[in-house]
Design an enzyme around this catalytic site. Structure first.
Site, PDB file in Angstrom:
ATOM      1  CB  THR A  10     -12.342  -0.657  -7.377  1.00 47.72           C
ATOM      2  OG1 THR A  10     -11.214  -0.097  -6.720  1.00 47.72           O
ATOM      3  CG2 THR A  10     -13.465   0.368  -7.374  1.00 47.72           C
ATOM      4  CG  ASN A  12      -9.100   3.581  -4.862  1.00 50.18           C
ATOM      5  OD1 ASN A  12      -9.743   4.590  -4.578  1.00 50.18           O
ATOM      6  ND2 ASN A  12      -7.822   3.614  -5.190  1.00 50.18           N
ATOM      7  CD  GLU A  39      -3.139  -5.822  -7.962  1.00 58.24           C
ATOM      8  OE1 GLU A  39      -1.969  -5.987  -8.355  1.00 58.24           O
ATOM      9  OE2 GLU A  39      -3.615  -4.711  -7.707  1.00 58.24           O
ATOM     10  CG  ASP A  68      -3.718  -3.553 -12.307  1.00 58.28           C
ATOM     11  OD1 ASP A  68      -4.030  -3.683 -11.110  1.00 58.28           O
ATOM     12  OD2 ASP A  68      -2.530  -3.618 -12.704  1.00 58.28           O
ATOM     13  N   GLY A 144      -3.265   7.716  -3.570  1.00 60.71           N
ATOM     14  CA  GLY A 144      -2.060   7.049  -4.066  1.00 60.71           C
ATOM     15  C   GLY A 144      -0.907   8.010  -4.305  1.00 60.71           C
ATOM     16  CE  LYS A 166      -6.037  11.106 -10.767  1.00 60.69           C
ATOM     17  NZ  LYS A 166      -6.108  10.198  -9.623  1.00 60.69           N
ATOM     18  CG  HIS A 171      -3.609   7.328 -15.318  1.00 59.90           C
ATOM     19  ND1 HIS A 171      -3.557   8.533 -14.644  1.00 59.90           N
ATOM     20  CD2 HIS A 171      -3.833   6.391 -14.369  1.00 59.90           C
ATOM     21  CE1 HIS A 171      -3.719   8.322 -13.348  1.00 59.90           C
ATOM     22  NE2 HIS A 171      -3.893   7.035 -13.151  1.00 59.90           N
TER      23      HIS A 171
HETATM   24  P1  IMP Z   1      -4.200  -0.404  -8.574  1.00 61.48           P
HETATM   25  O1  IMP Z   1      -4.743  -0.093  -9.921  1.00 61.48           O
HETATM   26  O2  IMP Z   1      -5.263  -0.233  -7.523  1.00 61.48           O
HETATM   27  O3  IMP Z   1      -3.517  -1.745  -8.515  1.00 61.48           O
HETATM   28  O4  IMP Z   1      -3.157   0.727  -8.283  1.00 61.48           O
HETATM   29  C1  IMP Z   1      -1.787   0.506  -8.030  1.00 61.48           C
HETATM   30  C2  IMP Z   1      -1.254   1.588  -7.134  1.00 61.48           C
HETATM   31  O5  IMP Z   1      -1.193   2.797  -7.875  1.00 61.48           O
HETATM   32  C3  IMP Z   1      -2.104   1.837  -5.897  1.00 61.48           C
HETATM   33  O6  IMP Z   1      -1.254   2.049  -4.803  1.00 61.48           O
HETATM   34  C4  IMP Z   1      -2.850   3.094  -6.216  1.00 61.48           C
HETATM   35  O7  IMP Z   1      -3.028   3.874  -5.054  1.00 61.48           O
HETATM   36  C5  IMP Z   1      -1.935   3.783  -7.221  1.00 61.48           C
HETATM   37  N1  IMP Z   1      -2.758   4.479  -8.197  1.00 61.48           N
HETATM   38  C6  IMP Z   1      -3.623   3.950  -9.085  1.00 61.48           C
HETATM   39  N2  IMP Z   1      -4.233   4.904  -9.798  1.00 61.48           N
HETATM   40  C7  IMP Z   1      -3.744   6.085  -9.332  1.00 61.48           C
HETATM   41  C8  IMP Z   1      -4.010   7.435  -9.641  1.00 61.48           C
HETATM   42  O8  IMP Z   1      -4.860   7.788 -10.467  1.00 61.48           O
HETATM   43  N3  IMP Z   1      -3.301   8.341  -8.948  1.00 61.48           N
HETATM   44  C9  IMP Z   1      -2.376   8.015  -7.997  1.00 61.48           C
HETATM   45  N4  IMP Z   1      -2.098   6.772  -7.664  1.00 61.48           N
HETATM   46  C10 IMP Z   1      -2.792   5.808  -8.317  1.00 61.48           C
END
Ligand code: IMP
Length: 196
Positions: A10, A12, A39, A68, A144, A166, A171
């Site tokens: 990741t 992130n 993706e 994801d 996010g 959190k 999730h």
């Molecule tokens: P991905 O898993 O990185 O593809 O996440 C998809 C989108 O959902 C991204 O824009 C993330 O910022 C958002 N996202 C994923 N997990 C979280 C979370 O725990 N809190 C808020 N936004 C999330």
């Protein structure tokens, strides 16, 4: 060389921070690999996570996990769901608030699909937390969609919580704890059996 490291693919840093805190009590050491996950456009988080994990494994040949996640808004028939990343980049949480307008139905669920590859194992773990979309953004923590998501039974958004608060209900927390228990039960971690 042997170690009990698991790699999280990741870019992130927040995801990495959350996941490493969740895994710490299980003795599982997580290391971040800041690769973009590949993706695919698919209708399920599971397919996206598994595809990205297989691609990353082909490159790294190390035990790894891909997360994801997506936000599924009931009044928007599950949108943005698997498209959450694109939607966040384009219209952000402000766009979700605008799409919902004054709708009385603000129910939404966050879902995480984790794809774990640690040969011979290839396995998916799912975590889900439902709640509501707030009427305005609140809080400055997290990332996010955190400022607009209020988990059920809590009077505040994810962004108003500490990372541990959190993690306890999120999730991602649920999915990573499922994975950790499974790994510990199978005696994969903590151990010296993973090569790095
Ligand atoms: P991905 O898993 O990185 O593809 O996440 C998809 C989108 O959902 C991204 O824009 C993330 O910022 C958002 N996202 C994923 N997990 C979280 C979370 O725990 N809190 C808020 N936004 C999330």
């Amino acid at each position: 060389m042997v170690s009990s490291k698991l790699f999280l693919i990741t870019k992130n840093n927040y995801k990495y921070l959350e996941a490493s805190l969740i895994l710490r009590p299980y003795g599982i050491r997580l290391e971040q690999v800041p690769l973009s996950k590949e993706e695919i456009q698919a209708e399920s988080l599971e397919k996206i996570a598994l595809h990205a994990a297989r691609k990353a494994y082909a490159l790294l040949k190390r035990p790894l996990v891909v997360d994801d996640s997506g936000l599924f808004v009931e009044a928007l028939r599950g949108f943005p769901g698997p498209y959450s990343s694109y939607v966040y980049k384009t219209i952000g949480y402000e766009g979700i608030l605008a799409l919902l307008g004054n709708s009385g139905n603000r129910r939404a669920c966050f879902r995480t699909a984790l794809a774990l590859i640690s040969p011979p194992v290839e396995k998916l773990f799912i975590g889900e937390t439902c709640g509501i979309i707030s009427r305005e953004p609140m809080g400055s923590g997290g990332f996010g969609f955190d400022p607009v998501f209020i988990p059920e039974g809590h009077g505040k958004t994810y962004a108003q919580m500490t990372t541990s608060e959190k993690n306890a209900i999120s999730h991602r927390g649920k999915a990573f704890r499922l994975m950790a228990s499974w790994l510990v039960r199978r005696r994969v971690y903590p151990s010296n059996r993973i090569h790095s």
